[in-house]
Design a protein around this motif. Structure first.
Motif, short mmCIF file in Angstrom:
data_model
loop_
_atom_site.label_atom_id
_atom_site.label_comp_id
_atom_site.label_asym_id
_atom_site.label_seq_id
_atom_site.Cartn_x
_atom_site.Cartn_y
_atom_site.Cartn_z
N PHE A 87 0.83 -1.21 0.00
CA PHE A 87 0.00 0.00 0.00
C PHE A 87 0.87 1.26 0.00
N LEU A 88 2.00 1.21 0.70
CA LEU A 88 2.89 2.36 0.71
C LEU A 88 3.53 2.59 -0.66
N VAL A 89 3.76 1.51 -1.39
CA VAL A 89 4.33 1.63 -2.73
C VAL A 89 3.26 2.03 -3.74
N ALA A 90 2.03 1.56 -3.54
CA ALA A 90 0.96 1.82 -4.51
C ALA A 90 0.62 3.30 -4.62
N GLY A 91 0.69 4.04 -3.49
CA GLY A 91 0.35 5.46 -3.51
C GLY A 91 1.17 6.26 -4.51
N PRO A 92 2.51 6.23 -4.41
CA PRO A 92 3.33 6.95 -5.39
C PRO A 92 3.15 6.46 -6.82
N VAL A 93 2.97 5.14 -7.01
CA VAL A 93 2.83 4.61 -8.36
C VAL A 93 1.55 5.12 -9.01
N VAL A 94 0.45 5.10 -8.25
CA VAL A 94 -0.83 5.56 -8.80
C VAL A 94 -0.81 7.06 -9.06
N SER A 95 -0.10 7.82 -8.21
CA SER A 95 -0.13 9.27 -8.33
C SER A 95 0.52 9.79 -9.61
N VAL A 96 1.43 9.03 -10.20
CA VAL A 96 2.11 9.51 -11.41
C VAL A 96 1.26 9.31 -12.67
N VAL A 97 0.19 8.55 -12.55
CA VAL A 97 -0.65 8.27 -13.71
C VAL A 97 -1.69 9.37 -13.85
N GLU A 98 -1.74 9.98 -15.02
CA GLU A 98 -2.71 11.02 -15.32
C GLU A 98 -3.67 10.51 -16.39
N ILE A 99 -4.95 10.45 -16.02
CA ILE A 99 -5.96 9.99 -16.97
C ILE A 99 -6.55 11.20 -17.66
N ARG A 100 -6.35 11.28 -18.97
CA ARG A 100 -6.86 12.38 -19.77
C ARG A 100 -7.90 11.85 -20.75
N PRO A 101 -8.66 12.74 -21.33
CA PRO A 101 -9.63 12.28 -22.36
C PRO A 101 -8.91 11.57 -23.51
N TRP A 102 -9.24 10.33 -23.70
CA TRP A 102 -8.73 9.52 -24.79
C TRP A 102 -7.24 9.18 -24.64
N SER A 103 -6.65 9.42 -23.48
CA SER A 103 -5.23 9.08 -23.33
C SER A 103 -4.88 8.97 -21.85
N VAL A 104 -3.75 8.35 -21.62
CA VAL A 104 -3.22 8.19 -20.27
C VAL A 104 -1.79 8.70 -20.26
N GLY A 105 -1.48 9.65 -19.36
CA GLY A 105 -0.14 10.20 -19.28
C GLY A 105 0.54 9.84 -17.98
N VAL A 106 1.82 10.13 -17.93
CA VAL A 106 2.63 9.85 -16.74
C VAL A 106 3.35 11.13 -16.34
N ASP A 107 3.19 11.54 -15.09
CA ASP A 107 3.84 12.74 -14.57
C ASP A 107 4.70 12.34 -13.37
N PRO A 108 6.00 12.09 -13.58
CA PRO A 108 6.87 11.66 -12.47
C PRO A 108 6.92 12.66 -11.33
N GLY A 109 6.78 13.95 -11.63
CA GLY A 109 6.85 14.95 -10.57
C GLY A 109 5.72 14.86 -9.57
N ALA A 110 4.60 14.26 -9.99
CA ALA A 110 3.46 14.13 -9.07
C ALA A 110 3.71 13.12 -7.96
#
Length: 241
Positions: free
Chosen positions: A70-93
């Motif tokens: 669970f401690l690892v899942a938080g940072p991993v999920v936070s970098v994923v950005e769900i946009r309309p018709w696409s999925v992005g990754v923001d490491p800074g998040a």
């Protein structure tokens, strides 16, 4: 699962109330200073706690293995950005979640020292003295039962898993293996609960049993000084200058 281990370390000699207060002060200060510099400092403080209880960091972390995903899942999920018709990754998040997860890991390491150095009966006595009246007795009983019951449940699940693997259960699908372990674990948990209820009745369970006497010693002066220092650090961080 972490449990009490007899010893003669500094943390073993401390009154459980001192250790409870020190834990609470450490957690409060860590939540105030969740920054890279602040957590670096609290890493050193956590190392001092571990050294006081003669508990290695590896053993402390191993005792909380179920919480690590669970401690690892938080940072991993936070970098994923769900946009309309696409999925992005923001490491800074991931910066904030990583710091928050590491903060929780430090708090767990400090709590591991308490579990490693404090008998269950002393924990119950400390809680009932810190929280007066019936709420304190109820909380003390609950903590004592959890400390005694949870390791048994984990051991039961481990035995079920090993027995399933010995019967070629590893060739089954993941869902089938989880179903077998979960069903057997629930049955054993209910059986443990029945045994516990019977044992409490057989021993004439009382709300106010004779608990061990707690007494502050010279070593507690060091523990209380550390607690006061952590409280001071937390207050300085909260109150604007």
């Amino acid at each position: 699962m972490l449990s009490y281990t007899p010893g003669d370390s500094l943390a073993h000699r401390l009154d459980p109330r001192t250790k409870l207060l020190a834990q609470a002060a450490f957690a409060a200060a860590a939540f105030v200073y969740t920054t890279p510099r602040g957590l670096a400092g609290f890493t050193l403080v956590a190392a001092v706690f571990l050294a006081a209880g003669r508990l290695s960091p590896v053993d402390a972390i191993r005792g909380y293995l179920p919480a690590l995903p669970f401690l690892v899942a938080g940072p991993v999920v936070s970098v994923v950005e769900i946009r309309p018709w696409s999925v992005g990754v923001d490491p800074g998040a991931a910066t904030g979640p990583v710091l928050a997860s590491y903060r929780v890991l430090l708090v767990l390491a400090v709590s591991a020292v308490y579990l490693h150095t404090t008998p269950v009966r002393e924990s119950r006595a400390a809680i009932q003295r810190l929280v007066p009246g019936r709420p304190g007795r109820l909380l003390g009983v609950g903590v004592a039962l959890v400390f005694r019951f949870l390791p048994l449940l984990r051991a039961d699940l481990r035995r079920v898993r090993d027995a399933s693997a010995a019967r070629v259960g590893g060739e089954q699908g993941l869902r089938d293996r989880m179903t077998v372990v979960a069903a057997a674990g629930i049955r054993r948990a209910l059986g443990r609960a029945d045994q516990l209820a019977l044992a409490l009745r057989a021993r004439c369970f009382a709300w106010n049993p004779t608990l061990p006497e707690l007494r502050f010693g010279r070593a507690d002066a060091v523990g209380l000084a550390v607690t006061a220092g952590l409280v001071g650090v937390a207050v300085v961080g909260v109150v604007p200058v």
